[in-house]
Design an enzyme around this catalytic site. Structure first.
Site, PDB file in Angstrom:
ATOM      1  CB  CYS A  10      -0.835   0.035   1.274  1.00 17.61           C
ATOM      2  SG  CYS A  10      -1.655  -1.524   1.596  1.00 17.61           S
ATOM      3  NE  ARG A  51       4.078   1.834  -1.556  1.00 17.87           N
ATOM      4  CZ  ARG A  51       5.273   1.267  -1.439  1.00 17.87           C
ATOM      5  NH1 ARG A  51       6.230   1.603  -2.258  1.00 17.87           N
ATOM      6  NH2 ARG A  51       5.512   0.385  -0.505  1.00 17.87           N
ATOM      7  CD1 TRP A  97      -3.091  -4.205  -5.339  1.00 18.12           C
ATOM      8  CD2 TRP A  97      -2.194  -5.705  -3.950  1.00 18.12           C
ATOM      9  NE1 TRP A  97      -2.940  -5.388  -6.019  1.00 18.12           N
ATOM     10  CE2 TRP A  97      -2.395  -6.324  -5.196  1.00 18.12           C
ATOM     11  CE3 TRP A  97      -1.638  -6.457  -2.919  1.00 18.12           C
ATOM     12  CZ2 TRP A  97      -2.071  -7.650  -5.441  1.00 18.12           C
ATOM     13  CZ3 TRP A  97      -1.311  -7.779  -3.154  1.00 18.12           C
ATOM     14  CH2 TRP A  97      -1.527  -8.363  -4.409  1.00 18.12           C
ATOM     15  CG  ASN A 115       3.532  -0.489   2.759  1.00 18.21           C
ATOM     16  OD1 ASN A 115       4.652  -0.149   2.395  1.00 18.21           O
ATOM     17  ND2 ASN A 115       2.948  -1.542   2.271  1.00 18.21           N
ATOM     18  N   GLY A 116       2.498  -2.927   4.931  1.00 16.62           N
ATOM     19  CA  GLY A 116       3.259  -4.069   5.434  1.00 16.62           C
ATOM     20  C   GLY A 116       2.302  -5.155   5.878  1.00 16.62           C
ATOM     21  CD  GLU A 138       9.504  -7.349 -19.838  1.00 15.01           C
ATOM     22  OE1 GLU A 138       9.343  -8.249 -18.999  1.00 15.01           O
ATOM     23  OE2 GLU A 138       9.115  -6.177 -19.646  1.00 15.01           O
ATOM     24  CE  LYS A 196       5.947  -4.870 -19.362  1.00 19.12           C
ATOM     25  NZ  LYS A 196       7.062  -4.904 -18.470  1.00 19.12           N
ATOM     26  CD  GLU A 208       2.919  -5.873 -16.940  1.00 19.25           C
ATOM     27  OE1 GLU A 208       2.782  -5.996 -15.730  1.00 19.25           O
ATOM     28  OE2 GLU A 208       4.008  -5.592 -17.468  1.00 19.25           O
ATOM     29  CG  HIS A 268       9.322 -30.128 -27.644  1.00 22.54           C
ATOM     30  ND1 HIS A 268       9.666 -31.422 -27.917  1.00 22.54           N
ATOM     31  CD2 HIS A 268      10.343 -29.365 -28.113  1.00 22.54           C
ATOM     32  CE1 HIS A 268      10.853 -31.453 -28.495  1.00 22.54           C
ATOM     33  NE2 HIS A 268      11.289 -30.210 -28.634  1.00 22.54           N
ATOM     34  CE  LYS A 327       6.877   0.765 -11.490  1.00 22.85           C
ATOM     35  NZ  LYS A 327       7.166   0.069 -12.754  1.00 22.85           N
TER      36      LYS A 327
HETATM   37  C1  F6R Z   1       5.929  -5.996 -14.924  1.00 22.11           C
HETATM   38  C2  F6R Z   1       6.490  -5.519 -13.665  1.00 22.11           C
HETATM   39  C3  F6R Z   1       6.731  -6.515 -12.586  1.00 22.11           C
HETATM   40  C4  F6R Z   1       8.007  -6.152 -11.801  1.00 22.11           C
HETATM   41  C5  F6R Z   1       8.158  -7.092 -10.594  1.00 22.11           C
HETATM   42  C6  F6R Z   1       9.431  -6.806  -9.829  1.00 22.11           C
HETATM   43  O1  F6R Z   1       5.817  -4.967 -15.856  1.00 22.11           O
HETATM   44  O2  F6R Z   1       6.729  -4.359 -13.494  1.00 22.11           O
HETATM   45  O3  F6R Z   1       6.805  -7.809 -13.094  1.00 22.11           O
HETATM   46  O4  F6R Z   1       9.105  -6.260 -12.645  1.00 22.11           O
HETATM   47  O5  F6R Z   1       7.060  -6.932  -9.748  1.00 22.11           O
HETATM   48  O6  F6R Z   1       9.449  -5.503  -9.352  1.00 22.11           O
HETATM   49  P1  F6R Z   1      10.789  -4.792  -8.914  1.00 22.11           P
HETATM   50  O7  F6R Z   1      11.634  -4.643 -10.138  1.00 22.11           O
HETATM   51  O8  F6R Z   1      10.367  -3.486  -8.333  1.00 22.11           O
HETATM   52  O9  F6R Z   1      11.461  -5.691  -7.918  1.00 22.11           O
END
Ligand code: F6R
Length: 609
Positions: free
Chosen positions: A2, A27, A74, A100-101, A482, A486, A489, A505, A604
């Site tokens: 959060c 967050r 969150w 937060n936590g 990746e 992208k 998501e 396979h 994030k």
């Molecule tokens: C996807 C994305 C996540 C982060 C993952 C790790 O676009 O952003 O998959 O890469 O949650 O986050 P960090 O890099 O902050 O440890």
């Protein structure tokens, strides 16, 4: 997972808290709330939904006051609901707290507090903290929190206010990030410095088991036992408007466009001349240590994990050091064997991802030297590492990571090339050419951004397809993973990232006209094999978007569409290839009208395991 903010000063606390929360919405964004002390009373407004809903609720029920705390949530314990959202308030309605936590022993504490007559209204772990503070409160809020903290197990960053203390805000931290912004006649708290940068460029970064007792004109830092802590303010290096959209429709779009400049900044002072050695301040490793390395272990989550997968390749190919890459959430489960002279490279944009932090601690405890590749300065991962090489990307706000990914790879490439130089794993001429190519990357990234319109036309052809496959091999297998991540998501289109070698396979069974395949087929070791894979898909009526080097004549013959990238050494192609794939995902999602900066169910920074 959060975001928390707090304000004490002379302005309207709700306005400052709302603006700060807006910058923390990455967050989490399933519910939000604000509490303000007003005329000796505590007033609280909470809503389910995003901050726009909180803002609307505050228009209907304005809260007047210059001391306040706010929260964007969150959900971890308890569904998103008004009662579960923060601030949580003591039974007498005089103490409010944002958190937060995760409090790991909350069930046990809740039972005890209920036995003592405390009434719980939410399903959250957080509510135990406010009742514990209330239990120990006898007029001294800071002392009550210190006493409560002795009983808390788990992680917290908290902000606390009390109707009896209109001139005081308490903040404390254990494992969850927290900064105190230093103003004039006003002070702030927040989960990260980006949230307060509009009002100040000076912050105290609070450490584990520390707290701050904050008034309008003073900030007193202590540990949780009350011993004074001496700390120099940290000066935030980026401008106040760095976290604004700057004319872009979405942060993600802005951040894709920022890559050329960010790459330049990442190289600055580290690699300036191809003939000269790379210098990496912060790496904190002697040449002797580098020569003695027997293994490198990368670990990370999500996009950062994909950067680690590229890193594994770079480390083996360039520095000839055996390398592995683990998903951080899986690392502990296999109880990894850590040999002497193992280097762990921890990759994280936020520096706060819980699984990654746990993996870091595990590897450190087992004797690995730990170097992190991190974006957020002074974050937990950075602080717990023996060395840290910052990627220098500036704030990344869009939930889907873009510039952090390419800069993580670039930073790891700098480390691998430096190791190769020190250990003599790659020929001198080859290293000079690699460094020259790295110096060209910002310009190539710029060219790739200039070609955005052509990527947009490809997006327009495919955005109605319900399924997609991203194929790559070798150093570009992570690019395929990746690219798929992208797209899924932010557009919610089903996207699979696969090794092209694995096609036969299983996944080839999926191929049909409504599934499009993105095949990364830049020239290099695996080029011919990729052409074979493209032919296999075309033979089964699957549309193919090839990713190829400028001037390639074969791929346009095989594929339906091509995303072009300028030529560079194969080892660096994951950086260039990432850009058209980010733009493809972005434009497909935009054409589908998705909430690109805040995709459903995502946050994030994932600060829970
Ligand atoms: C996807 C994305 C996540 C982060 C993952 C790790 O676009 O952003 O998959 O890469 O949650 O986050 P960090 O890099 O902050 O440890």
């Amino acid at each position: 997972m959060c975001g928390i903010v707090g304000y004490i000063g002379t302005r309207q606390a709700t306005e400052i808290c709302l603006a700060g929360l807006k910058r923390l919405e990455y967050r989490g964004y399933d519910s939000a709330g604000i509490a303000v002390v007003e005329d000796g009373e505590l007033e609280v407004v909470k809503v389910v939904g995003k901050l726009a809903a909180l803002s609307q609720a505050l228009d209907e029920t304005p809260l007047d006051g210059s001391l306040g705390i706010g929260h964007t949530r969150w959900a971890t314990h308890g569904k998103p609901s008004e009662t579960n959202s923060h601030p949580h308030v003591s039974n007498d309605g005089r103490i409010a707290l944002v958190h937060n936590g995760i409090i790991e022993n909350y069930a046990e504490l809740r039972d005890q507090l209920e036995d003592q007559g405390y009434e719980f209204v939410s399903e959250t772990d957080t509510e135990v903290i406010v009742h514990l503070v209330d239990k120990y409160y006898d007029g001294d809020l800071a002392a009550a929190f210190r006493r409560a903290a002795e009983e808390l197990e788990g992680a917290f960053a908290v902000g606390i206010i009390c109707a009896d203390h209109p001139d005081q805000m308490i903040a404390a931290r254990r494992f969850s990030p927290l900064v105190v912004g230093i103003g004039e006649g006003e002070n702030f708290i927040a989960s990260d410095m980006g949230a307060v940068r509009e009002w100040t460029d000076r912050v105290y970064v609070i450490d584990d088991d520390e707290m701050a007792v904050i008034s309008r004109d003073d900030i007193e830092l202590t540990d949780l036992k009350g011993e004074p802590v001496d700390r120099e303010p940290y000066v935030i290096p980026w401008p106040a408007d760095a976290a604004q959209k700057g004319g872009h429709k979405h942060f993600m779009h802005k951040e894709i466009h920022e890559q050329p400049r960010a790459m330049r900044e990442c190289l600055l002072g580290r690699l300036t001349d191809p003939e000269r050695a790379i210098t990496l301040e912060g790496l904190n490793m002697t040449d002797e240590e580098i020569r003695g390395l027997r293994k490198v272990v990368f670990t990370a989550c999500g996009t950062a994990y994909h950067a680690g997968l590229v890193g594994r390749f770079l480390m083996e190919k360039l520095a000839r050091i055996p390398a592995e890459c683990d998903l951080a959430a899986e690392l502990r489960a296999r109880d990894p064997v850590v040999l002497d002279h193992t280097l762990a490279i921890i990759v994280s944009q936020s520096g706060e991802t819980a699984d990654t932090l746990v993996a870091l601690r595990e590897l450190k405890e087992k004797g690995a030297k730990v170097v992190s590749v991190v974006n957020v300065v002074d974050s937990s991962i950075a602080r717990e590492s023996d060395g840290v090489v910052y990627i220098q990307a500036g704030p990344e706000i869009g939930v889907a990571s873009t510039k952090a990914y390419t800069l993580q790879i670039l930073t790891i490439a700098l480390i691998a090339a430096h190791f190769a130089d020190v250990r003599g794993g790659t020929g001198e001429h080859e290293l000079i050419e690699l460094r020259r190519a790295m110096l060209s990357l910002p310009e190539q990234a710029h060219e790739l951004i200039e070609r955005e319109d052509s990527v947009k036309s490809v997006a327009a052809k495919y955005y109605r397809c319900p399924n997609s496959l991203f194929l790559g091999r070798g150093v570009n297998l992570p690019s395929a993973l990746e690219g798929a991540l992208k797209l899924k998501e932010i557009s919610y289109i089903h996207a699979e990232g696969y090794s092209a070698g694995e096609m036969k396979h299983g996944p080839i069974a999926l191929v049909e006209p409504s599934l499009f395949t993105v095949a990364i087929a830049v020239k290099g070791d695996v080029y011919d094999k990729m052409i074979g894979n493209i032919q296999e898909i075309k033979a089964r009526s699957g549309p193919v978007i090839g990713v190829a080097f400028d001037g390639d004549t074969e791929i346009p013959r095989q594929a339906d569409d091509v995303l072009w990238v300028p030529e560079c050494p194969e080892l660096l192609t994951p950086i260039t290839v990432a850009i058209p794939l980010q733009l493809l995902a972005y434009h497909i999602a935009d054409m589908m009208d998705r909430e690109i900066d805040q995709p459903r169910n995502l946050a994030k920074t994932v600060t829970v395991e």
